[in-house]
Scaffold this motif. Structure first.
Motif, PDB file in Angstrom:
ATOM      1  N   ILE A 171       0.742  -1.356  -0.167  1.00 24.33           N
ATOM      2  CA  ILE A 171      -0.016   0.260  -0.316  1.00 24.33           C
ATOM      3  C   ILE A 171       0.666   1.037  -0.405  1.00 24.33           C
ATOM      4  O   ILE A 171       1.637   1.093   0.301  1.00 24.33           O
ATOM      5  N   GLY A 172       0.565   2.430  -1.146  1.00 22.27           N
ATOM      6  CA  GLY A 172       0.574   3.152  -0.778  1.00 22.27           C
ATOM      7  C   GLY A 172      -0.127   4.852  -0.741  1.00 22.27           C
ATOM      8  O   GLY A 172      -1.057   4.705  -0.839  1.00 22.27           O
ATOM      9  N   PHE A 173       0.491   5.871   0.426  1.00 25.69           N
ATOM     10  CA  PHE A 173      -0.245   6.726   0.170  1.00 25.69           C
ATOM     11  C   PHE A 173       0.940   8.228   1.180  1.00 25.69           C
ATOM     12  O   PHE A 173       1.546   8.405   1.601  1.00 25.69           O
ATOM     13  N   THR A 174       0.350   9.150   0.434  1.00 24.83           N
ATOM     14  CA  THR A 174       1.331  10.547   0.918  1.00 24.83           C
ATOM     15  C   THR A 174      -0.678  11.419   0.852  1.00 24.83           C
ATOM     16  O   THR A 174      -1.450  11.433   0.283  1.00 24.83           O
ATOM     17  N   VAL A 175      -0.241  12.186   1.605  1.00 23.18           N
ATOM     18  CA  VAL A 175      -0.819  13.641   1.593  1.00 23.18           C
ATOM     19  C   VAL A 175      -0.919  15.054   0.842  1.00 23.18           C
ATOM     20  O   VAL A 175       0.785  15.882   1.971  1.00 23.18           O
ATOM     21  N   ASP A 176      -0.690  16.070   0.795  1.00 22.16           N
ATOM     22  CA  ASP A 176       0.014  16.933   0.241  1.00 22.16           C
ATOM     23  C   ASP A 176       1.322  16.548  -0.378  1.00 22.16           C
ATOM     24  O   ASP A 176       2.564  16.906  -0.504  1.00 22.16           O
ATOM     25  N   GLY A 177       1.834  15.170  -0.867  1.00 21.76           N
ATOM     26  CA  GLY A 177       3.068  14.882  -0.933  1.00 21.76           C
ATOM     27  C   GLY A 177       3.664  14.349   0.491  1.00 21.76           C
ATOM     28  O   GLY A 177       4.790  13.561   0.183  1.00 21.76           O
ATOM     29  N   LYS A 178       3.100  14.257   1.337  1.00 17.11           N
ATOM     30  CA  LYS A 178       3.620  13.806   2.745  1.00 17.11           C
ATOM     31  C   LYS A 178       3.524  12.529   2.511  1.00 17.11           C
ATOM     32  O   LYS A 178       2.608  11.663   2.531  1.00 17.11           O
ATOM     33  N   GLU A 179       4.693  11.549   3.277  1.00 16.02           N
ATOM     34  CA  GLU A 179       4.958  10.407   3.324  1.00 16.02           C
ATOM     35  C   GLU A 179       4.245  10.044   4.685  1.00 16.02           C
ATOM     36  O   GLU A 179       4.192  10.789   5.739  1.00 16.02           O
ATOM     37  N   VAL A 180       3.909   8.364   5.428  1.00 12.76           N
ATOM     38  CA  VAL A 180       3.221   8.918   5.729  1.00 12.76           C
ATOM     39  C   VAL A 180       4.405   8.459   7.611  1.00 12.76           C
ATOM     40  O   VAL A 180       5.255   8.392   7.080  1.00 12.76           O
ATOM     41  N   GLY A 181       4.079   9.081   8.282  1.00  9.76           N
ATOM     42  CA  GLY A 181       4.652   9.469   9.586  1.00  9.76           C
ATOM     43  C   GLY A 181       4.630  11.043   9.712  1.00  9.76           C
ATOM     44  O   GLY A 181       5.202  11.996  10.883  1.00  9.76           O
ATOM     45  N   ASP A 182       5.024  12.207   8.693  1.00  9.94           N
ATOM     46  CA  ASP A 182       5.398  13.495   8.204  1.00  9.94           C
ATOM     47  C   ASP A 182       3.725  13.592   9.104  1.00  9.94           C
ATOM     48  O   ASP A 182       2.782  13.476   9.351  1.00  9.94           O
ATOM     49  N   THR A 183       4.204  15.334   9.249  1.00  5.49           N
ATOM     50  CA  THR A 183       2.969  15.936   9.392  1.00  5.49           C
ATOM     51  C   THR A 183       2.823  16.781   8.455  1.00  5.49           C
ATOM     52  O   THR A 183       3.915  17.582   7.633  1.00  5.49           O
ATOM     53  N   VAL A 184       1.757  17.312   7.908  1.00  6.29           N
ATOM     54  CA  VAL A 184       0.988  18.506   7.393  1.00  6.29           C
ATOM     55  C   VAL A 184       1.070  19.428   7.539  1.00  6.29           C
ATOM     56  O   VAL A 184      -0.510  19.310   8.966  1.00  6.29           O
ATOM     57  N   GLU A 185       1.253  20.458   7.214  1.00  5.22           N
ATOM     58  CA  GLU A 185       0.754  21.664   8.449  1.00  5.22           C
ATOM     59  C   GLU A 185       0.215  22.886   6.979  1.00  5.22           C
ATOM     60  O   GLU A 185       1.232  23.358   6.162  1.00  5.22           O
ATOM     61  N   LEU A 186      -0.802  23.288   7.427  1.00  3.16           N
ATOM     62  CA  LEU A 186      -1.922  23.494   6.705  1.00  3.16           C
ATOM     63  C   LEU A 186      -2.380  25.550   7.264  1.00  3.16           C
ATOM     64  O   LEU A 186      -1.801  25.629   9.313  1.00  3.16           O
ATOM     65  N   SER A 187      -2.520  26.321   6.723  1.00  7.35           N
ATOM     66  CA  SER A 187      -2.352  27.365   8.189  1.00  7.35           C
ATOM     67  C   SER A 187      -3.978  27.667   8.472  1.00  7.35           C
ATOM     68  O   SER A 187      -4.037  28.127   9.307  1.00  7.35           O
ATOM     69  N   GLY A 188      -4.635  27.239   8.005  1.00  9.74           N
ATOM     70  CA  GLY A 188      -6.159  26.802   8.903  1.00  9.74           C
ATOM     71  C   GLY A 188      -6.583  25.914   8.341  1.00  9.74           C
ATOM     72  O   GLY A 188      -6.179  25.028   7.586  1.00  9.74           O
ATOM     73  N   ALA A 189      -8.319  25.772   7.889  1.00  7.77           N
ATOM     74  CA  ALA A 189      -8.724  24.810   7.846  1.00  7.77           C
ATOM     75  C   ALA A 189      -8.689  24.949   6.441  1.00  7.77           C
ATOM     76  O   ALA A 189      -8.407  25.739   5.498  1.00  7.77           O
TER      77      ALA A 189
END
Length: 839
Positions: A661-679
């Motif tokens: 299985i492979g998975f990214t969120v905004d290019g970030k891999e598992v274990g990473d943190t994606v930082e958004l300015s807000g919602a």
């Protein structure tokens, strides 16, 4: 005329039963040895043997009948072999006088036709070399151990299945008559040494050797009585003039159905029914094969008729000889890309389903019985099938004709299940395995978090055969049983090519507060278990807690894993370990919505907890790495055991029972943190691919499915790309499996294998540092702390403190035990206070 006819020697007997040791007096009268009739003396008579020695007058035994063989039950009474004497001493001449006036003299020699018994062993035990004669056989046949019961002292021997044939009273020697068309008038016994006894003589009238000489052949038993077919398996076979193994069930599916099945390389459901079955038989043609189901005789047949006709049928069962001949074959399994032998596990069977495993491995591990802490290494049993773990080469018997082969190597190779042809005279077989993906090349390295009972070398062999990079082999304790004690070194064992690591760690356990896996220990963390059965000693005290074990593991650079995370124990000391930051990862080994729900709850309460998976292997019915952890190691880090553990703790993992299985969120891999300015929204990409059919691929946000794709009929690959709305701090993960994730299982009958994959989270922070809090989970943690403290104070066994010094050296042992729970309570209260929540 009977096929075998005893001669009455009672008028010639001159010695009694006291000629033999008194611990096992001989039976007198009509006897049966190896299925043949004999007459030993006469009931009521004090003399039962002809006893002679050098210097005694010869004895003439009147016969007056034709015979093809003459079988003697006799025994040498004294020997000087233990003192260095020579074998082959001339003991007697047996002279056979024919009605034609001719005579045949047979020199009876020690260790050839006759022999003494060994030292005074207990009755019925193996007499053994150097006393067993070359040309005679013991009076007893080999014996199967009781299949399902017996003395504890026989537990080890029971794994051999059978006891070697042994002489209880006599050795049996068969003289072949060179002139069977004329009568034997008499037999003259001329003593030349001794002393010796003749207990009985029997004439053989059949054109067969009295003792079975052909090695075992395979017989298939099919019940034709519907009442028998539906019964649970309880088949026994005995042979009066031969030997038979235990009977074993054959698969219900045909060879074609098996080869075309969807789970190649992964076993077959066990046939629990009484039919069909098979047995191995060695017998004389005149032998009678007796088939029983649940103790009731349901079929009888002469072995000679079965061999000559190929089968024998009765009103309730059919007995068929399914032995096409066999070759000793050397087998190699090579990687299709490298042409080099590749470790794997392999199974061979005839078209009828009879296993032909490589030499040194078992057709049936522990006779298809339980293997907890018994016979764990070298073989794998998945339902009906036993696989042998090989290094890429093996050898052994294979049947001639079409043979079914089933080969697997973990999840990244295509399993091979096909028919091959073994020709007469063929001595080699070459097979090829094809890798469909290479996760190591993508910097994903697999490991089993949790293995018991194997040796380190055995763990290397089995894990390499399962294409696994890391094995955490764990010492532990079950009451008075301590396991892998000698295997701990405080360092990894590394394969020659550096691709395979075995590290002996510990599983420390308490029955009420929970279990704990400790990876990467340099020194023992003792005691291994505490607080009584079934983990620690009978009526043992609570000497320590899990938190102390965790602290001592961390102090030496080790990692702390929660094993087989499950809801009944999820809020024991596990909650305290999580609340105080002592838990490095959570282990999942089965598909349970409740267990996953509890795990998701901890994430929702703001605790970063990577997922790991392992097998908790304790039997031969569990493959190493059947549940496994894939850890991603960056390109700039060398793969080592330490780097694997380090990246597991960082959360760079997915767990698998088959799929990749492979998975990214905004290019970030598992274990990473994606930082958004807000919602806002994030783009998720996920894919899953498997050697097994998969039905669903789902994206979770805070434990809820927010995107999915599915295949109702099952498919090899699923993928999706979605925009996911994010309202606040959350975590995202991908998972694949059956419909709704949880229902995707390979059934073996007595066991099963879950097919799934699940990533560790990608954390999404909105506006500030990532944090989440779930008041319900926090209250559960506090309740767990309260309950654990109550248990320690009111329900544990303790030694008198005035007479006890514990390993920690503190004066107040109860304060030591309670301390981490109080720390956990304070930590949760602090978080609630910071969030303005009442407590």
């Amino acid at each position: 005329m009977p096929d075998y006819e005893p001669i009455d020697l009672s008028e010639l007997c001159n010695a009694g039963a006291d000629s033999l040791p008194p611990d096992d007096p001989p039976a007198i009268g009509a006897q049966t040895f190896r299925g043949l009739p004999f007459q030993v003396g006469k009931a009521g008579s004090s003399n039962c043997f002809i006893r002679l020695s050098e210097g005694d007058s010869p004895v003439s035994i009147s016969v007056g009948r034709k015979a093809r063989h003459v079988i003697f039950a006799h025994r040498l009474l004294e020997t000087d072999v233990p003192q260095g004497g020579q074998v082959g001493n001339h003991i007697a001449d047996y002279v056979f006088h024919s009605s034609t006036g001719s005579a045949e003299t047979e020199s009876v020699r020690e260790r050839f036709q006759i022999s003494a018994f060994g030292p005074p062993y207990a009755a019925g035990t193996y007499t053994g070399a150097p006393y067993a004669p070359y040309q005679s056989v013991p009076d007893q046949k080999a014996k199967l151990y009781p299949r399902y019961e017996g003395e504890f002292s026989d537990a080890g021997n029971r794994q051999t299945d059978a006891m070697q044939a042994d002489a209880r009273w006599y050795y049996l020697w068969a003289w072949k008559n060179p002139d069977p068309d004329n009568a034997i008038e008499s037999i003259e016994i001329v003593p030349r040494g001794g002393p010796f006894i003749i207990a009985a003589i029997t004439l053989g009238h059949l054109d067969e050797h009295p003792f079975y000489r052909e090695a075992n052949r395979t017989v298939k038993i099919e019940f034709t009585d519907p009442d028998l077919v539906s019964q649970p398996f309880d088949v026994e076979v005995d042979v009066d003039r031969g030997e038979a193994t235990y009977a074993y069930p054959l698969p219900k599916a045909s060879a074609d159905e098996f080869v075309s099945g969807p789970h190649k390389g992964w076993g077959e459901k066990q046939n629990e029914a009484a039919s069909p079955s098979y047995v191995e038989v060695s017998a004389t043609p005149s032998a009678t094969l007796n088939v029983k189901q649940s103790g009731e005789t349901v079929a009888r047949a002469k072995w000679g008729a079965i061999v000559s006709k190929g089968s024998a049928a009765g009103p309730r069962a059919r007995i068929e000889l399914i032995d096409p001949g066999k070759n000793w074959v050397s087998v190699s399994v090579v990687d299709d890309d490298t042409d080099q032998p590749v470790p794997c596990r392999i199974h061979f069977r005839s078209l009828d389903g009879v296993p032909y495993q490589p030499h040194g491995f078992h057709n049936h591990v522990n006779s298809n019985l339980d293997t907890w802490h018994k016979d764990v290494g070298g073989d794998l049993r998945l339902g009906q099938i036993t696989y042998a773990y090989i290094d890429g080469t093996c050898q052994g018997w294979l049947p001639r004709g079409e043979v079914v082969v089933d080969v697997a190597r973990g999840f990244e190779y295509e399993p091979l299940r096909e028919k091959v042809q073994i020709q007469p005279g063929q001595r080699r077989l070459n097979l090829r395995l094809k890798r469909w993906t290479n996760m190591n090349a993508q910097r994903w390295f697999s490991g089993d978090s949790h293995v018991h009972f194997l040796t380190p070398e055995g763990a290397h062999r089995e894990s390499q055969a399962e294409d696994l990079n890391v094995v955490n082999l764990l010492q532990s304790q079950w009451g008075s049983l301590f396991t892998n004690t000698e295997d701990f070194t405080g360092a990894p064992s590394v394969s020659r090519d550096g691709s395979n690591y075995v590290y002996v760690g510990q599983e420390n356990r308490q029955h009420a507060l929970g279990h704990m896996i400790l990876w990467g220990l340099k020194q023992h963390v003792m005691p291994w278990c505490s607080d009584g059965l079934s983990e620690a000693e009978h009526a043992g005290s609570m000497d320590t807690n899990l938190s102390d074990w965790a602290d001592r593991a961390h102090a030496q650079g080790g990692s702390v894993i929660n094993p087989h995370f499950n809801s009944p124990n999820a809020y024991g000391e596990y909650a305290t370990l999580i609340a105080t930051g002592r838990m490095d990862a959570i282990e999942m080994i089965s598909l349970s919505s409740q267990r996953y729900g509890d795990y998701y709850g901890y994430l929702n309460c703001g605790y970063r907890l990577p997922l790991v998976s392992g097998t908790d292997k304790m039997t031969s019915s569990v493959p190493v790495g059947g549940h496994r952890t894939y850890a991603n190691i960056p390109d700039n880090e060398e793969f080592t055991y330490e780097s694997w553990c380090r990246n597991v703790v960082k959360g760079r993992t997915f767990i698998s029972g088959g799929p990749m299985i492979g998975f990214t969120v905004d290019g970030k891999e598992v274990g990473d943190t994606v930082e958004l300015s807000g919602a806002g929204t994030v783009e998720v990409k996920a894919w899953a691919e498997s050697i097994f059919p998969i039905h669903s691929l789902e994206i979770l946000s805070a434990g809820r499915v927010v995107a999915s794709t599915e295949s109702r009929q099952g498919t090899r690959r699923l993928e999706l790309t979605e925009q996911i709305a994010v309202e606040g701090h959350t975590w995202l993960a991908a998972r694949c499996g059956g419909p709704g994730y949880y229902d995707n299982r390979i059934e073996f009958g007595a066991g099963s294998h879950d097919v799934y994959a699940h990533t560790s989270p990608v954390y999404v922070a909105c506006g500030d540092d990532w944090q989440m809090f779930d008041p319900r989970v926090a209250e559960n943690i506090l309740t767990s702390v309260e309950g654990s403290l109550a248990y320690i104070r009111e329900n544990t066994l303790q030694h008198n403190p005035a007479r006890t010094t514990h390993h920690h050296g503190e004066d107040d042992h109860m304060a030591y035990l309670e301390r981490p729970f109080i720390e956990a309570r304070e930590a949760v209260h602090k978080r609630m206070h910071e969030l303005g929540l009442a407590h």
